[in-house]
Design a protein around this motif. Structure first.
Motif, short mmCIF file in Angstrom:
data_model
loop_
_atom_site.label_atom_id
_atom_site.label_comp_id
_atom_site.label_asym_id
_atom_site.label_seq_id
_atom_site.Cartn_x
_atom_site.Cartn_y
_atom_site.Cartn_z
N ARG A 135 -29.19 97.23 -4.33
CA ARG A 135 -30.08 96.28 -5.00
C ARG A 135 -29.91 94.87 -4.45
O ARG A 135 -30.86 94.11 -4.29
CB ARG A 135 -29.79 96.30 -6.51
CG ARG A 135 -30.80 95.54 -7.34
CD ARG A 135 -30.57 95.78 -8.81
NE ARG A 135 -29.30 95.23 -9.23
CZ ARG A 135 -28.78 95.39 -10.45
NH1 ARG A 135 -29.44 96.13 -11.33
NH2 ARG A 135 -27.63 94.85 -10.77
N ASP A 136 -28.66 94.50 -4.12
CA ASP A 136 -28.40 93.17 -3.59
C ASP A 136 -28.91 93.01 -2.16
O ASP A 136 -29.31 91.92 -1.75
CB ASP A 136 -26.90 92.86 -3.63
CG ASP A 136 -26.38 92.72 -5.04
OD1 ASP A 136 -27.21 92.48 -5.94
OD2 ASP A 136 -25.16 92.86 -5.27
N LEU A 137 -28.87 94.11 -1.41
CA LEU A 137 -29.29 94.04 -0.01
C LEU A 137 -30.81 94.14 0.17
O LEU A 137 -31.32 93.88 1.25
CB LEU A 137 -28.63 95.17 0.80
CG LEU A 137 -27.11 95.06 0.97
CD1 LEU A 137 -26.58 96.29 1.70
CD2 LEU A 137 -26.74 93.80 1.75
N LYS A 138 -31.48 94.55 -0.90
CA LYS A 138 -32.92 94.70 -0.79
C LYS A 138 -33.57 93.32 -0.57
O LYS A 138 -33.26 92.36 -1.26
CB LYS A 138 -33.47 95.34 -2.06
CG LYS A 138 -34.92 95.78 -1.95
CD LYS A 138 -35.39 96.44 -3.23
CE LYS A 138 -34.65 97.74 -3.44
NZ LYS A 138 -35.16 98.43 -4.64
N LEU A 152 -25.58 98.98 -6.92
CA LEU A 152 -25.51 97.52 -6.98
C LEU A 152 -25.65 96.91 -5.60
O LEU A 152 -26.37 95.92 -5.40
CB LEU A 152 -24.17 97.09 -7.61
CG LEU A 152 -24.06 97.13 -9.13
CD1 LEU A 152 -22.67 96.67 -9.55
CD2 LEU A 152 -25.11 96.26 -9.78
N MET A 153 -24.95 97.51 -4.63
CA MET A 153 -25.02 97.01 -3.27
C MET A 153 -26.43 97.14 -2.70
O MET A 153 -26.95 96.21 -2.07
CB MET A 153 -24.00 97.75 -2.40
CG MET A 153 -23.96 97.27 -0.96
SD MET A 153 -23.34 95.58 -0.81
CE MET A 153 -21.60 95.83 -1.21
N THR A 190 -35.96 90.31 -0.79
CA THR A 190 -36.86 89.77 -1.81
C THR A 190 -37.96 88.96 -1.13
O THR A 190 -37.68 88.08 -0.31
CB THR A 190 -36.08 88.86 -2.79
OG1 THR A 190 -35.43 87.83 -2.05
CG2 THR A 190 -35.04 89.67 -3.55
N HIS A 207 -19.35 88.33 -8.45
CA HIS A 207 -20.63 89.03 -8.42
C HIS A 207 -21.62 88.30 -9.32
O HIS A 207 -21.35 88.07 -10.50
CB HIS A 207 -20.47 90.48 -8.90
CG HIS A 207 -21.60 91.37 -8.50
ND1 HIS A 207 -22.83 91.32 -9.11
CD2 HIS A 207 -21.70 92.32 -7.54
CE1 HIS A 207 -23.64 92.21 -8.56
NE2 HIS A 207 -22.97 92.83 -7.59
N PRO A 208 -22.77 87.90 -8.79
CA PRO A 208 -23.70 87.07 -9.58
C PRO A 208 -24.22 87.76 -10.83
O PRO A 208 -24.44 87.10 -11.85
CB PRO A 208 -24.84 86.77 -8.59
CG PRO A 208 -24.71 87.82 -7.53
CD PRO A 208 -23.27 88.15 -7.43
N ASP A 209 -24.41 89.10 -10.79
CA ASP A 209 -24.92 89.79 -11.97
C ASP A 209 -23.90 89.76 -13.10
O ASP A 209 -24.27 89.64 -14.28
CB ASP A 209 -25.26 91.24 -11.62
CG ASP A 209 -26.48 91.34 -10.72
OD1 ASP A 209 -27.19 90.33 -10.60
OD2 ASP A 209 -26.71 92.41 -10.14
#
Length: 530
Positions: free
Chosen positions: A495-498, A492-493, A500, A460-462
């Motif tokens: 936020r990652d799928l949003k 978390l999921m 950019t 996980h990158p974070d």
């Protein structure tokens, strides 16, 4: 066909009309009884209707009884003092006036018994109506006592009736939570709340001793539901809402004193908690303990036995017991031996998966905030958290890593765990003893935080980004972990799928209009399509 349709409709109309007729008859009987004593025997018809199997008939009878006996109580038509048996009334040398009052008092007692039975009725509407009627009787008895008040220190209050209502609410066989929630509005009155607490304490002691302390889940759940609805005012000036006024003696009445409320509240909870409870009930109590119970007790330190027993159960129950222990340690100077040792042993893989995880880390952060803790103790917590982090999900890791960094910031001596020089011939085994229960013997200071270095390659990158912070000098400012405590894997999921939004990148000053054209015609000068 018409005749058949008529047969289907007529019974319904007939039943509705019969209910209306019965209700009218009951009301007329009540009026006749109130108007003239010669109609007193009509009370039997009302009580007979009170025993009907039809809900509407019972509801009408309850309303009739409420109107009738509240009026008779107000007129003081009921016999005062110790009531003789009915056989004795007929054979004894009593006047006609006394016999009438005794007759009405006996009928009133019969009505109360029937209403108490209806508190266990299968239909909630009947139970609610019976409860409201009984509380009206309690108010009537409070204003017009049925006991002969022949001494100056006596305070008039229908204790026996309130005790009987509480005994019925605390059923051993049926869940009474819905009826108890209806009863909650009466607990807003100070005197009712005071005597209800006393009644609960007596009932719990009697029932649990009869069952030899064995777990009675339905009963104990009803008790907890009723007790958790009780809240004590914070100041004595707030004790203003009373069902019964004691006139000149009101200020000396125990129900009008906040300290007495706290004392009875404390004794009620201590009696309930001294018996064995169902396992799921520990969690319910511990969740409300620090907010709804401890602040209202006159001696909160008396809860130490319950909290100690809950703390030693393990798992989520131990995590929840931390809140109560923290209140006792922080606000009441409780000395709890081996507290940090037990807190250290609560750090297990399961702590990352329970729903009380946020509360645990919040409290652990408070307990480890002191700069006077020994270095070996802080190092043990840091090392254990780092080891557990190797198998933790991403969401808890985003809490654990800043938590570790904050501990190191508070105790700079623990930086030795980050920069641990090693010789080439030194063995690669970690000297830290994960299975050691005593943090003083786990040899954490001899180890290093290689686990965080490993997490720098986390999927996980974070998490990997958070682990990379250990490569740079840590700032003196601590990280605020309050926003991270409630984070979930779902968040978390999301936020990652949003998506950019990226800025538009300039590629060419002049937009090409055709192949080999545009951009200053440089391509057209040197290339052709032939």
């Amino acid at each position: 066909m018409a005749a058949a349709k008529k047969r289907n409709v007529c019974p319904e109309k007939t039943s509705e009309e019969s209910v209306k007729r019965a209700k009218t008859d009951l009301n007329s009987k009540v009026e006749k009884i109130i108007e003239s004593r010669k109609n007193a025997n009509d009370i039997f018809d009302i009580l007979e209707c009170l025993q009907s199997e039809k809900e509407k008939d019972v509801a009408s009878a309850i309303n009739a009884c409420s109107k009738l006996f509240c009026t008779l109580l107000e007129r003081r038509d009921l016999f005062l003092g110790k009531l003789p048996e009915e056989d004795e009334v007929m054979s004894g040398g009593y006047s006609a006036e006394e016999k009438y009052r005794m007759f009405i008092r006996h009928r009133y007692n019969s009505c109360v018994e029937m209403l108490l039975e209806h508190l266990g009725h299968e239909l909630h509407g009947v139970k609610e109506s019976a409860l409201c009627c009984l509380m009206k009787f309690a108010a009537g008895e409070g204003q017009h006592p049925l006991e002969d008040l022949d001494w100056s220190e006596h305070y008039s209050f229908p204790r026996e009736l309130i005790q009987a209502v509480v005994d019925r609410l605390l059923s051993k066989t049926a869940d009474a939570s819905l009826l108890i929630s209806r009863f909650q509005q009466f607990l807003e009155m100070e005197d009712i709340r005071y005597y209800v607490m006393s009644s609960i304490r007596e009932n719990v002691g009697k029932v649990m001793d009869k069952n030899k302390g064995a777990v009675v889940p339905i009963y104990q759940n009803n008790v907890l539901t009723l007790m958790s609805n009780i809240s004590i005012p914070s100041q004595e000036s707030e004790l203003t809402n009373f069902m019964v006024k004691q006139e000149a003696k009101h200020k000396d009445w125990k129900a009008a004193k906040l300290n007495e409320h706290k004392r009875v509240f404390e004794r009620m909870w201590l009696v309930f908690l001294k018996y064995k409870l169902p396992s799921n009930m520990y969690k319910k109590i511990l969740i409300i303990l620090h907010d709804s119970i401890l602040p209202h007790m006159s001696k909160p330190a008396l809860m130490i036995d319950f909290l100690t027993a809950a703390y030693e159960v393990g798992g989520a129950i131990s995590l929840l017991a931390l809140n109560g222990l923290f209140v006792l340690i922080h606000q009441h100077n409780l000395d709890y031996p081996d507290f940090y040792k037990k807190l250290y042993n609560l750090l297990e893989p399961s702590v990352f998966h329970v729903k009380y995880r946020a509360r645990f880390f919040h409290l652990a952060n408070l307990f480890l905030s002191s700069s006077h803790l020994p270095v070996y103790l802080v190092a043990a917590f840091v090392k254990r958290l780092a080891r557990l982090a190797l198998t933790a999900p991403p969401a808890p890791l985003l809490i654990v890593l800043p938590f570790i960094y904050n501990l190191i910031r508070r105790h700079p001596t623990c930086r030795v765990l980050i920069h641990k020089p090693s010789a080439e011939d030194e063995p690669l085994e970690d000297p830290y003893l994960m299975d050691e229960e005593d943090p003083a013997e786990c040899r954490a200071l001899e180890s290093s935080l290689w686990e965080i270095k490993t997490l720098q390659k986390h999927y996980h990158p974070d998490v990997a980004k958070a682990a990379m912070l250990i490569n740079t000098p840590l700032s003196e400012q601590e990280d605020d972990i309050s926003d991270l405590l409630e984070i979930t894997a779902y968040e978390l999921m999301e936020r990652d799928l949003k998506e950019t939004r990226t800025k538009s990148i300039p590629l060419e000053f002049e937009t090409a209009t055709q192949l080999l054209q545009g951009g200053g015609s440089v391509l057209g000068q040197h290339f052709c399509l032939d």
